[in-house]
Every structure is written in structure tokens, then in C-alpha cells.
Motif scaffolding. Structure first.
Motif, PDB file in Angstrom:
ATOM      1  N   ILE A 243     -25.912 -32.138  46.284  1.00  0.00           N
ATOM      2  CA  ILE A 243     -25.742 -33.587  46.430  1.00  0.00           C
ATOM      3  C   ILE A 243     -25.634 -34.191  44.908  1.00  0.00           C
ATOM      4  CG2 ILE A 243     -26.742 -35.762  47.411  1.00  0.00           C
ATOM      5  CD1 ILE A 243     -27.428 -34.250  49.782  1.00  0.00           C
ATOM      6  N   GLU A 244     -24.837 -34.825  44.578  1.00  0.00           N
ATOM      7  CA  GLU A 244     -24.762 -35.334  43.415  1.00  0.00           C
ATOM      8  C   GLU A 244     -25.402 -36.782  43.150  1.00  0.00           C
ATOM      9  OE1 GLU A 244     -21.494 -36.732  39.950  1.00  0.00           O
ATOM     10  OE2 GLU A 244     -20.812 -35.568  41.668  1.00  0.00           O
ATOM     11  N   LYS A 245     -25.162 -37.855  44.234  1.00  0.00           N
ATOM     12  CA  LYS A 245     -25.891 -39.069  44.346  1.00  0.00           C
ATOM     13  C   LYS A 245     -25.727 -39.502  45.794  1.00  0.00           C
ATOM     14  CE  LYS A 245     -21.733 -41.708  43.076  1.00  0.00           C
ATOM     15  NZ  LYS A 245     -21.092 -42.795  42.362  1.00  0.00           N
ATOM     16  N   ILE A 246     -26.711 -40.328  46.061  1.00  0.00           N
ATOM     17  CA  ILE A 246     -26.761 -41.030  47.369  1.00  0.00           C
ATOM     18  C   ILE A 246     -26.625 -42.562  47.079  1.00  0.00           C
ATOM     19  CG2 ILE A 246     -28.316 -41.240  49.399  1.00  0.00           C
ATOM     20  CD1 ILE A 246     -29.603 -38.749  48.481  1.00  0.00           C
ATOM     21  N   GLU A 247     -25.824 -43.445  47.981  1.00  0.00           N
ATOM     22  CA  GLU A 247     -25.913 -44.950  47.971  1.00  0.00           C
ATOM     23  C   GLU A 247     -25.952 -45.431  49.329  1.00  0.00           C
ATOM     24  OE1 GLU A 247     -21.943 -45.847  46.374  1.00  0.00           O
ATOM     25  OE2 GLU A 247     -22.471 -45.189  44.462  1.00  0.00           O
ATOM     26  N   LYS A 248     -26.769 -46.500  49.408  1.00  0.00           N
ATOM     27  CA  LYS A 248     -27.081 -47.114  50.759  1.00  0.00           C
ATOM     28  C   LYS A 248     -25.743 -48.183  51.030  1.00  0.00           C
ATOM     29  CE  LYS A 248     -30.518 -49.379  53.658  1.00  0.00           C
ATOM     30  NZ  LYS A 248     -31.862 -49.804  53.547  1.00  0.00           N
ATOM     31  N   GLU A 249     -25.249 -48.126  52.114  1.00  0.00           N
ATOM     32  CA  GLU A 249     -24.265 -49.158  52.471  1.00  0.00           C
ATOM     33  C   GLU A 249     -24.678 -49.651  54.012  1.00  0.00           C
ATOM     34  OE1 GLU A 249     -19.982 -48.694  53.715  1.00  0.00           O
ATOM     35  OE2 GLU A 249     -19.896 -48.939  51.545  1.00  0.00           O
ATOM     36  N   ASP A 250     -24.969 -50.772  54.147  1.00  0.00           N
ATOM     37  CA  ASP A 250     -25.382 -51.406  55.378  1.00  0.00           C
ATOM     38  C   ASP A 250     -26.419 -50.514  55.840  1.00  0.00           C
ATOM     39  OD1 ASP A 250     -23.421 -53.595  54.936  1.00  0.00           O
ATOM     40  OD2 ASP A 250     -21.915 -52.218  55.840  1.00  0.00           O
ATOM     41  N   LYS A 251     -26.190 -49.694  57.197  1.00  0.00           N
ATOM     42  CA  LYS A 251     -27.216 -49.150  57.736  1.00  0.00           C
ATOM     43  C   LYS A 251     -26.666 -47.657  57.824  1.00  0.00           C
ATOM     44  CE  LYS A 251     -28.115 -52.859  61.181  1.00  0.00           C
ATOM     45  NZ  LYS A 251     -28.242 -53.192  62.666  1.00  0.00           N
ATOM     46  N   LYS A 252     -26.022 -47.121  56.476  1.00  0.00           N
ATOM     47  CA  LYS A 252     -25.803 -45.882  56.533  1.00  0.00           C
ATOM     48  C   LYS A 252     -25.893 -45.452  55.071  1.00  0.00           C
ATOM     49  CE  LYS A 252     -20.771 -47.113  56.320  1.00  0.00           C
ATOM     50  NZ  LYS A 252     -19.748 -47.047  57.351  1.00  0.00           N
ATOM     51  N   LEU A 253     -26.134 -44.074  54.895  1.00  0.00           N
ATOM     52  CA  LEU A 253     -26.087 -43.500  53.562  1.00  0.00           C
ATOM     53  C   LEU A 253     -24.855 -42.915  53.150  1.00  0.00           C
ATOM     54  CD1 LEU A 253     -29.543 -41.753  53.362  1.00  0.00           C
ATOM     55  CD2 LEU A 253     -28.831 -44.130  52.494  1.00  0.00           C
ATOM     56  N   LEU A 254     -24.330 -43.171  51.802  1.00  0.00           N
ATOM     57  CA  LEU A 254     -22.968 -42.460  51.579  1.00  0.00           C
ATOM     58  C   LEU A 254     -23.533 -41.380  50.533  1.00  0.00           C
ATOM     59  CD1 LEU A 254     -20.602 -45.589  50.742  1.00  0.00           C
ATOM     60  CD2 LEU A 254     -20.941 -44.168  52.790  1.00  0.00           C
ATOM     61  N   VAL A 255     -23.184 -40.000  50.951  1.00  0.00           N
ATOM     62  CA  VAL A 255     -23.596 -38.871  50.061  1.00  0.00           C
ATOM     63  C   VAL A 255     -22.534 -38.262  49.302  1.00  0.00           C
ATOM     64  CG1 VAL A 255     -25.009 -36.915  50.429  1.00  0.00           C
ATOM     65  CG2 VAL A 255     -25.655 -38.681  51.752  1.00  0.00           C
ATOM     66  N   TYR A 256     -22.606 -38.161  48.021  1.00  0.00           N
ATOM     67  CA  TYR A 256     -21.529 -37.651  47.163  1.00  0.00           C
ATOM     68  C   TYR A 256     -21.965 -36.326  46.850  1.00  0.00           C
ATOM     69  CZ  TYR A 256     -19.613 -42.305  47.291  1.00  0.00           C
ATOM     70  OH  TYR A 256     -19.210 -43.668  47.717  1.00  0.00           O
ATOM     71  N   LEU A 257     -21.082 -35.301  46.977  1.00  0.00           N
ATOM     72  CA  LEU A 257     -21.136 -33.890  46.668  1.00  0.00           C
ATOM     73  C   LEU A 257     -21.032 -33.284  45.051  1.00  0.00           C
ATOM     74  CD1 LEU A 257     -19.569 -32.931  50.031  1.00  0.00           C
ATOM     75  CD2 LEU A 257     -21.921 -33.366  49.587  1.00  0.00           C
ATOM     76  N   LYS A 258     -21.418 -32.387  44.645  1.00  0.00           N
ATOM     77  CA  LYS A 258     -21.415 -31.670  43.582  1.00  0.00           C
ATOM     78  C   LYS A 258     -20.298 -30.581  43.981  1.00  0.00           C
ATOM     79  CE  LYS A 258     -25.903 -32.152  41.380  1.00  0.00           C
ATOM     80  NZ  LYS A 258     -27.029 -31.279  41.401  1.00  0.00           N
ATOM     81  N   ASN A 259     -20.357 -29.962  45.009  1.00  0.00           N
ATOM     82  CA  ASN A 259     -19.670 -28.949  45.510  1.00  0.00           C
ATOM     83  C   ASN A 259     -19.240 -29.148  46.952  1.00  0.00           C
ATOM     84  OD1 ASN A 259     -22.225 -27.522  44.167  1.00  0.00           O
ATOM     85  ND2 ASN A 259     -20.094 -27.080  42.848  1.00  0.00           N
ATOM     86  N   ASN A 260     -18.205 -28.506  47.345  1.00  0.00           N
ATOM     87  CA  ASN A 260     -17.799 -28.394  48.765  1.00  0.00           C
ATOM     88  C   ASN A 260     -19.017 -28.086  49.834  1.00  0.00           C
ATOM     89  OD1 ASN A 260     -15.743 -29.088  50.699  1.00  0.00           O
ATOM     90  ND2 ASN A 260     -15.735 -26.695  51.195  1.00  0.00           N
ATOM     91  N   LEU A 261     -19.315 -28.959  50.623  1.00  0.00           N
ATOM     92  CA  LEU A 261     -20.153 -28.564  51.834  1.00  0.00           C
ATOM     93  C   LEU A 261     -19.563 -28.917  53.083  1.00  0.00           C
ATOM     94  CD1 LEU A 261     -23.186 -27.927  52.111  1.00  0.00           C
ATOM     95  CD2 LEU A 261     -23.559 -30.536  52.059  1.00  0.00           C
TER      96      LEU A 261
END
Length: 298
Positions: A243-261
Motif C-alpha cells: 500500500i502506497e497511501k491511504i485517504e479517508k473519504e466520507d465513511k470509507k478509505l481509499l487505498v492506493y497501491l504500489k503493486n498490483n493486489l
């Protein structure tokens, strides 16, 4: 795969304006290409050069692997680079028959192409009675009369209402499915994403990307995640190496990836951390996001 059009190091200057700046690209048979860029990016100028209506400053282009002179090659090309221009008091059929007469094409093609573009029932209607969308479809019929190997369209849905846009898009798909290579210039991301297999992104005359539409959007993507305890979820994710970074948006998390997962891998990892997800969706970045990233001013 056969190369229909090859462009190498193409330049076009208008005084101090470098309208086309070292553009190189290849158009392969059987694909639908979108030249995508903001207004004034050099799309129309590039098309004008390869259609011999604009003189290049330098660079090379060749049609069909150089087997034909440009003049002969253009007989195998259909193009619409300006507003449809037909005689207003002549019918659709009469206008197309006139094109056939000028180009030495058999009149039998008229009925065939009117049916293809959905205007057979209006063949005896005068051009002046047509809507803008119908005029554009008649222009496409005209460009197809010689059964070209490639159809070139410059902003084909410009100025059309939503119904007209959909009709043109559907028509492009039909033509492509019949084996005709298509090259269209557009500033509309949605248009390119919906009808094109390949995209060339241009800004200020410079090519920024060339490849498949899937290729520009199919990066590692990101996950949308929800659980009953977002803080616990976020804490667990921070220890996951992919996981590269995590952002909070309303009631969910947006999880951005370094590699395919894969979603199953992430779900399994979180389950072992005693976290139950209530929402898990993997998304890819849209063409719009990638386009804006590519074309943002440095």
C-alpha cells in the motif's frame, strides 16, 4: 499487423507557434484510435498534414507502408475534417450521388451507406431539413462511399445533443466492427474512452502518451474499503507493504497501491487482523484522471 499510417518527427510552425512538435505515431489496421488533447493542442493540424491540406514544416509520414504515393493512398481514405457541406436544396440521395459522380464511384453505394448510417428512410428529404446529427451522419456516409480502409473524423460529435452524440458513437462502433480502421480527434475524454481501443494524448503539439486506452487507465488502481471501525482498519493497512497511501473519504478509505493486489489477498490479510470489511471495491484510475495528470502544466 499492417500499418495504415506512419508519422515520424512531424513539425508544423506558424510563426512563433509550434503547432505540431516532433509528433511520431503509428496507426495499425483494425483499431479505433483517438487523438486526445485540449482545444488548440495540434490534433486538427496533424490530421490536416497527413490529408495533404496543411503543409508540414518538417518530418515524414507515409500511408500503407509507402506502397502508394500520398495522392493514390488518399483514395483509400475517408475523412471529415470540417462541417458537413452539402447542397441544401438537394436530397440526401442526390447529394451522395453527386459525390459518387465526382469520385467515379458506383451509385449502388449510395443506398448501402444511407442504410448504414440510418438515413435510408430520409433519402428523399432535402439536406436543409436535417438536424445537425443527421447532417453529420450523412457526411460519414459520404466519406464511406469509396469503402475506405481508414475513416478519419475530426471532433465528430462537436455541437451535437446527447441523442446525436450517442448515434455517432454507435455508428463508429458499427463501422469499426466491419473492419474499417478509425482515427478520430477529440477533446472529449468520455468519447475516446467509450469508442476507442487506442489513444494518443497531445498537448501543445507534443505527444504525451501513445498506447491502448486500457494501458493508460490500467495502472495499479485503488481500493474503496469500509468497516465498522475505520481507525482500526487504517491502522492495520499502514503495516501492509503493498500500500502506497491511504485517504479517508466520507465513511470509507481509499487505498492506493504500489503493486498490483487482488481483492482476495487484501481481504484475507485483513481477516487475519480480525477486521471484517463491509465494503470492498477495486477501481482503476479513469481516463480523465490520467489525462489531467498528463496534460497538467508543469
Amino acid at each position: 499487423m499492417e500499418t495504415i499510417l506512419s508519422i515520424k518527427n512531424l513539425h508544423k510552425r506558424y510563426g512563433y507557434v509550434h503547432a505540431v512538435n516532433n509528433v511520431s505515431l503509428e496507426i495499425q489496421k483494425g483499431n479505433v484510435y483517438g487523438i486526445l488533447g485540449p482545444n488548440g493542442s495540434g490534433k486538427s493540424t496533424t490530421l490536416g498534414i497527413v490529408l495533404n491540406v496543411v503543409n508540414r514544416t518538417s518530418g515524414e509520414f507515409e500511408w500503407f507502408g509507402g506502397k502508394y504515393s500520398t495522392h493514390e493512398a488518399l483514395k483509400k481514405v475517408g475523412a471529415i475534417i470540417e462541417r458537413p457541406n452539402f447542397y441544401p436544396y438537394m436530397t440526401a440521395q442526390e447529394n451522395l450521388e453527386l459525390v459518387c459522380k465526382i469520385k467515379g464511384i458506383d451509385y449502388s453505394k449510395v443506398t448501402e451507406k444511407l442504410e448504414l448510417v440510418g438515413l435510408a428512410e430520409r433519402k428523399n428529404s432535402k439536406f436543409k431539413t436535417f438536424s445537425l446529427g443527421m447532417k453529420q451522419r450523412l457526411a460519414i456516409a459520404s466519406a464511406l462511399l469509396n469503402d475506405p480502409e481508414i475513416l478519419i473524423l475530426d471532433e465528430p460529435t462537436n455541437g451535437l445533443d446527447p441523442q446525436g452524440i450517442r448515434q455517432i458513437r454507435d455508428l463508429i462502433r458499427i463501422i469499426a466492427n466491419q473492419g474499417t480502421t478509425i482515427l478520430l480527434a477529440s477533446h472529449l475524454l468520455d468519447e475516446v474512452e467509450k469508442v476507442c481501443s487506442h489513444v494518443i494524448v497531445i498537448r501543445n503539439g507534443v505527444t504525451l502518451y501513445q498506447g491502448t486506452v486500457n494501458g493508460i487507465t490500467a495502472n495499479e488502481g485503488f481500493f474503496e474499503l469500509e468497516s465498522d471501525n475505520l481507525e482500526q482498519l487504517k491502522s492495520a493497512l499502514q503495516h501492509f507493504s503493498q500500500i502506497e497511501k491511504i485517504e479517508k473519504e466520507d465513511k470509507k478509505l481509499l487505498v492506493y497501491l504500489k503493486n498490483n493486489l487482488e481483492p482476495s489477498e487484501l481481504n484475507s490479510y485483513l481477516f487475519k487482523q480480525n477486521i471484517i470489511l463491509t465494503h470492498l471495491v477495486k477501481r482503476k484510475h479513469s481516463l480523465e484522471e490520467q489525462f489531467l495528470e498528463l496534460t497538467k502544466q508543469s
